[in-house]
Enzyme design. Sequence first.
Site, PDB file in Angstrom:
ATOM      1  N   ASP A  37       0.815  -1.507  -0.242  1.00 17.71           N
ATOM      2  CA  ASP A  37       0.197   0.181   0.101  1.00 17.71           C
ATOM      3  C   ASP A  37       0.846   0.911  -0.162  1.00 17.71           C
ATOM      4  OD1 ASP A  37      -1.619   1.921   0.462  1.00 17.71           O
ATOM      5  OD2 ASP A  37      -2.945   0.267   1.970  1.00 17.71           O
ATOM      6  N   HIS A  38       1.022   1.750  -1.116  1.00 19.28           N
ATOM      7  CA  HIS A  38       1.844   3.292  -1.352  1.00 19.28           C
ATOM      8  C   HIS A  38       1.197   4.225  -2.148  1.00 19.28           C
ATOM      9  CE1 HIS A  38       5.741   1.873  -0.512  1.00 19.28           C
ATOM     10  NE2 HIS A  38       5.480   0.834  -0.104  1.00 19.28           N
ATOM     11  N   THR A 104       4.198   1.175  10.779  1.00 21.07           N
ATOM     12  CA  THR A 104       3.855   3.188  11.081  1.00 21.07           C
ATOM     13  C   THR A 104       4.514   3.625   9.604  1.00 21.07           C
ATOM     14  OG1 THR A 104       6.119   2.708  12.098  1.00 21.07           O
ATOM     15  CG2 THR A 104       4.536   2.504  13.374  1.00 21.07           C
ATOM     16  N   GLY A 105       4.814   3.335   8.841  1.00 18.77           N
ATOM     17  CA  GLY A 105       4.546   4.060   7.514  1.00 18.77           C
ATOM     18  C   GLY A 105       6.019   4.114   6.931  1.00 18.77           C
ATOM     19  N   GLU A 106       5.844   5.290   5.961  1.00 24.52           N
ATOM     20  CA  GLU A 106       6.828   5.825   5.857  1.00 24.52           C
ATOM     21  C   GLU A 106       6.559   7.301   5.120  1.00 24.52           C
ATOM     22  OE1 GLU A 106       6.142   3.233   3.603  1.00 24.52           O
ATOM     23  OE2 GLU A 106       7.033   1.435   4.779  1.00 24.52           O
ATOM     24  N   ASN A 109       5.380   8.135   1.521  1.00 17.15           N
ATOM     25  CA  ASN A 109       3.877   7.977   0.978  1.00 17.15           C
ATOM     26  C   ASN A 109       2.916   8.720   2.276  1.00 17.15           C
ATOM     27  OD1 ASN A 109       4.152   5.872  -0.461  1.00 17.15           O
ATOM     28  ND2 ASN A 109       5.012   4.595   1.452  1.00 17.15           N
ATOM     29  N   GLY A 173      11.633  -3.726  15.183  1.00 19.41           N
ATOM     30  CA  GLY A 173      12.848  -3.036  16.168  1.00 19.41           C
ATOM     31  C   GLY A 173      12.225  -3.975  17.059  1.00 19.41           C
ATOM     32  N   THR A 190       9.839  -8.470   7.122  1.00 17.70           N
ATOM     33  CA  THR A 190      11.051  -8.839   5.893  1.00 17.70           C
ATOM     34  C   THR A 190      11.487  -9.702   6.171  1.00 17.70           C
ATOM     35  OG1 THR A 190      11.300  -6.555   5.106  1.00 17.70           O
ATOM     36  CG2 THR A 190       9.057  -7.703   4.713  1.00 17.70           C
TER      37      THR A 190
END
Length: 317
Positions: A37-38, A104-106, A109, A173, A190
Site C-alpha cells: 500500500d503506497h 507505522t509507515g514511511e 507516502n 525493532g 520481511t
Amino acid sequence: MAKFGYFLSSEEHGPKELVRQAKLAEQAGFEGLWISDHFHPWLDEQGQSPFVWSVIGAIAEATSLPITTAVTCPLVRIHPVIIAQAAATSAVLTGGRFRLGVGTGEALNEHVVDSRWPPAEERLEMLEEAVEIMRELWSGKLVTHRGEHYDVDTARIYTLPDEPPPIYMSGFGDKSVELAGRIADGYITTGPSSEMVGRFRTSGGAGKTVQGGLKVCYAEDEGTARKTVHRLWPTQGVQGEAAQLLPLPRHFEQLAQMVTEEEASKGSPCGPDPEVHVKAIKQYLDAGFDEVYISQIGEEQDAFFDFYAREVLPRLR
C-alpha cells in the site's frame, strides 16, 4: 504446515496487472496474497502506485485467495476511521478473507498531506490508538473518541463483515514487535529473524500467525536476475532509518547510487536454480514463520509462476 503466498508489488505494477498476477498466483498453487500500500513508489524506475483499496476490490472478485495489506499505515495520509471503513468493505467483498496489515509507515507516502513526520515512538503511540478506534468502529456502534492523536465524532460503520478483519502488525525493532504481540492478531516482517518471531511470541503473540515476505528474481540466468534486482530494488541495500524518513523517490535514487549490485541482491534469491529459491524460503520456516509471501521482481511474471508451480512449491511441500 506453512502456507506460501504471493506478494503483489504495487510499486512495480498497475492495477490491471496486479489483478492478473493474483489470478496467476492462484492457478500456480499459492495460498494467499500480500499487496503493498503506497502513494509513491520507492523509485521512479518502479513506475507505479495504484490505490490499493480499488485493487483489493477487483482481486476479491477475481480470486478466492486470502488478501493481506503489507502494509497499510492508518496514521497520517488516511485517518483510521476511513481505513476502518475500507477494511470492513474489503472483508465483506472477500467473504472474510481479508486481513488488515498495519505499520507505522514511511514519510515517502505519508508526507503528502502533512509536512510534519512524527518520530518513531510517537508513530507507535498513534498506531495503538488507531487500532483501538478501528476495532471499536467494527463493533457497529456509534463511536465518539477524543484521544491524544485522533478525534472521532459520532461515526458508525454500517457495512460490516460477520467477523471483524484480523489486524496484523509490521515490526522491525524491539518496541514495535512487543506492541504487535500485545495488540495485534498476527505479526508481519520481511526478514527471517527467529529473534523477532520469538520476541513477538513472548510479548503476547503466542499462537498468533506470523507472516514473512521476501523478494526474488527468476530469470534464465543469475546475472540477468541480479541486474534486474539492482535496477528496480537497489533500496534493499539501503540500511538504517532512511526508508522511514526520506519523502521522495528521487532521494532514494540518490542513496541507491551508492548500493552495489551485490548489496541490492544479497537477500533475494536470483536465477533459475530452484534450490537457491527453496533455501532462501526455508530460512523463514526454520525461523518459525507460519506463512511466507514471495514477490517476483521485474517483468518475467508468467515465467516466474510457471517456475514456482513446477520447481519450487512442490519442493517446499
